[in-house]
Enzyme design. Structure first.
Site, PDB file in Angstrom:
ATOM      1  N   TRP A   1       2.585  -9.270  -0.985  1.00  0.00           N
ATOM      2  CA  TRP A   1       3.987  -8.416  -0.004  1.00  0.00           C
ATOM      3  C   TRP A   1       5.022  -8.706  -0.612  1.00  0.00           C
ATOM      4  CZ3 TRP A   1       3.961  -3.204  -1.026  1.00  0.00           C
ATOM      5  CH2 TRP A   1       1.782  -2.755  -1.214  1.00  0.00           C
TER       6      TRP A   1
ATOM      7  N   ALA B   1      -7.948  -6.342  -2.987  1.00  0.00           N
ATOM      8  CA  ALA B   1      -7.007  -4.829  -2.221  1.00  0.00           C
ATOM      9  C   ALA B   1      -5.777  -5.584  -3.456  1.00  0.00           C
ATOM     10  CB  ALA B   1      -6.256  -5.120  -1.109  1.00  0.00           C
TER      11      ALA B   1
ATOM     12  N   LEU C   1      -2.824  11.739   5.579  1.00  0.00           N
ATOM     13  CA  LEU C   1      -4.260  12.217   5.431  1.00  0.00           C
ATOM     14  C   LEU C   1      -4.967  11.082   5.909  1.00  0.00           C
ATOM     15  CD1 LEU C   1      -4.430  14.708   3.357  1.00  0.00           C
ATOM     16  CD2 LEU C   1      -4.201  15.187   5.311  1.00  0.00           C
TER      17      LEU C   1
END
Ligand code: YNC
Ligand code: MG
Length: 388
Positions: free
Chosen positions: A5, A150, A388
């Site tokens: 990140w 990921a 969601l």
């Protein structure tokens, strides 16, 4: 600390509160010809696929991966169990790109082992409406965890979003990474307290008996607001007006048009429920409430296998008190046999949570923007966005 990140155009922890940095995009778009044209490299045993969720077969493969490997609570007692119908609804909104539904398979066996998705959305940040990708359903098979797959999934979805000339994204996660724009909390309203206690979702309060608890959470048989009814196609223009008016007050909110409202809020059995209040006198639609259906698998319980949960979605009260409108939503959910009604502390939800006997959950939900900086995190009550 965050090897991946730290390399990405996201707000960095060290910059929080630095008012010399402007709000808005962190990096400027590049010409599309400069976007990497080939997929990122995967370890040699694996291959990329684009998932055609319109086919039952592909949808079933994704469903199986998520059912066994997606998000669990901290104590590993429950795991989200999004239905196939829900996945098709969530991933095929107006203008969706098939190329943003990304899978990774084992080359030899063809087994699906990882997944990530984006869908396009317009999100308003303060005065600016930005076309973004809403990124969701990032999942790596349990046996392939902690192998830095990921970051490759995230870079690949980013590449495919860029190829559509879109440069921002919104996403939520339970983990803290650089840097949340808001940190929200789930609240839970018991509808079937006996089952919730039996499966370990909740506990009997101090000095409470099962019978007193059941009485505490009892609800009327049917909604109390005159003119409360299921939303229909003909309500789309009125609901869009209500929602646009309501969401304009929040710092970060979805920018819905009529096509979006038809897709996201028109009732779809066991996926999304929407209700309106139509004034019995003027036939004007004055209020709206909605929830989506997301069951959880109950892990290792001999008696029960699924928890049926409703999640508060978008609600707008202009004539009916919000508290009464949400109480009617609880009544509907109870009558449809949901076990629990969940809501985040976003929008004006704090105004009804305690009074309607919601209790705070453990664990937080963090909201993020990719390539869009805010000077300061915002409060949950400044968020008009539900993912969601
Ligand atoms: C996560 N949830 O920090 P650093 S939510 C983002 N969101 O990187 P590895 C995450 N990043 O810290 P694993 C993340 N979870 O070293 C972990 N990370 O910089 C970061 N769980 O990778 C993490 N689904 O492959 C670290 O970890 C790096 O094998 C470590 O895989 C992670 O959908 C995961 O919770 C989550 O399936 C796939 O644990 C796996 O553990 C798993 O070694 C259960 O990864 C299911 C689960 C996440 C649900 C979600 C939103 C995802 C947003 C992704 C970011 C999108 C950015 C915008 C892209 C478009 C941009 C444009 C334009
Ligand atoms: Mg991994």
């Amino acid at each position: 600390r965050h090897k991946f990140w730290e390399t990405q155009p996201v707000g960095q922890f060290k910059d929080v509160g630095d008012s010399s940095l402007p709000e808005g995009p962190i990096e400027q778009p590049t010409p599309l010809s400069e976007v990497k044209q080939e997929p990122y490299n995967l370890p040699a045993l694996y291959e990329w696929i684009t998932c055609d969720l319109a086919t039952d077969e592909m949808c079933g493969e994704v469903y199986n991966l998520l059912t066994h490997n997606y998000v669990e609570d901290d104590e590993n007692m429950f795991r989200f169990n999004y239905s196939k119908e829900f996945l098709q609804w969530a991933l095929r909104p107006p203008g969706h790109y098939k190329s943003w539904h990304i899978g990774v398979r084992v080359k030899s066996s063809k087994k699906l082992v990882a997944f990530i998705t984006g869908v396009p959305a317009r999100v308003r940040v303060r005065d600016e409406v930005v076309t973004m990708a809403e990124v969701n359903f990032l999942c790596v098979h349990k046996k392939l965890r902690s192998k830095r797959l990921a970051p490759v999934m995230i870079k690949e979805v980013t590449r495919r979003v860029h190829l559509e000339n879109i440069w921002q994204a919104a996403y939520t996660a339970g983990v803290v990474i650089p840097t949340p724009i808001a940190t929200c909390q789930y609240w839970h309203r018991s509808l079937n307290p006996k089952k919730l206690i039996d499966v370990g979702f909740s506990r009997l309060g101090p000095r409470m008996t099962m019978n007193r608890t059941i009485r505490l959470y009892k609800l009327p048989e049917s909604p109390v607001t005159p003119g409360f009814r299921k939303m229909e196609l003909r309500d789309v223009p009125a609901v869009t007006r209500l929602l646009r008016g309501y969401l304009s007050q929040f710092a970060v909110a979805t920018d819905f048009n009529e096509d979006d409202v038809e897709h996201w809020l028109l009732p779809k059995e066991n996926v999304v429920d929407g209700y309106v209040v139509e004034s019995p006198l003027t036939h004007e639609v004055t209020d709206f409430c909605s929830f989506y259906t997301l069951p959880s698998s109950i892990l290792g319980n001999p008696t029960y296998s699924t928890l049926k949960a409703a999640y508060s979605y978008y609600n707008v009260a202009t004539k009916t008190p919000l508290l009464q409108l949400m109480n009617d939503a609880l009544i509907i959910a109870k009558s449809k046999d949901y076990d629990v009604f969940n809501a985040l502390d976003v929008m004006e939800n704090e105004s009804f949570l305690k009074e309607l006997k919601f209790g705070p959950g453990d664990g937080k939900l963090h909201y993020y923007l990719y390539n869009y900086r805010l000077r300061q995190p915002i409060k949950p009550s400044e968020l008009g966005l539900v993912l969601l």
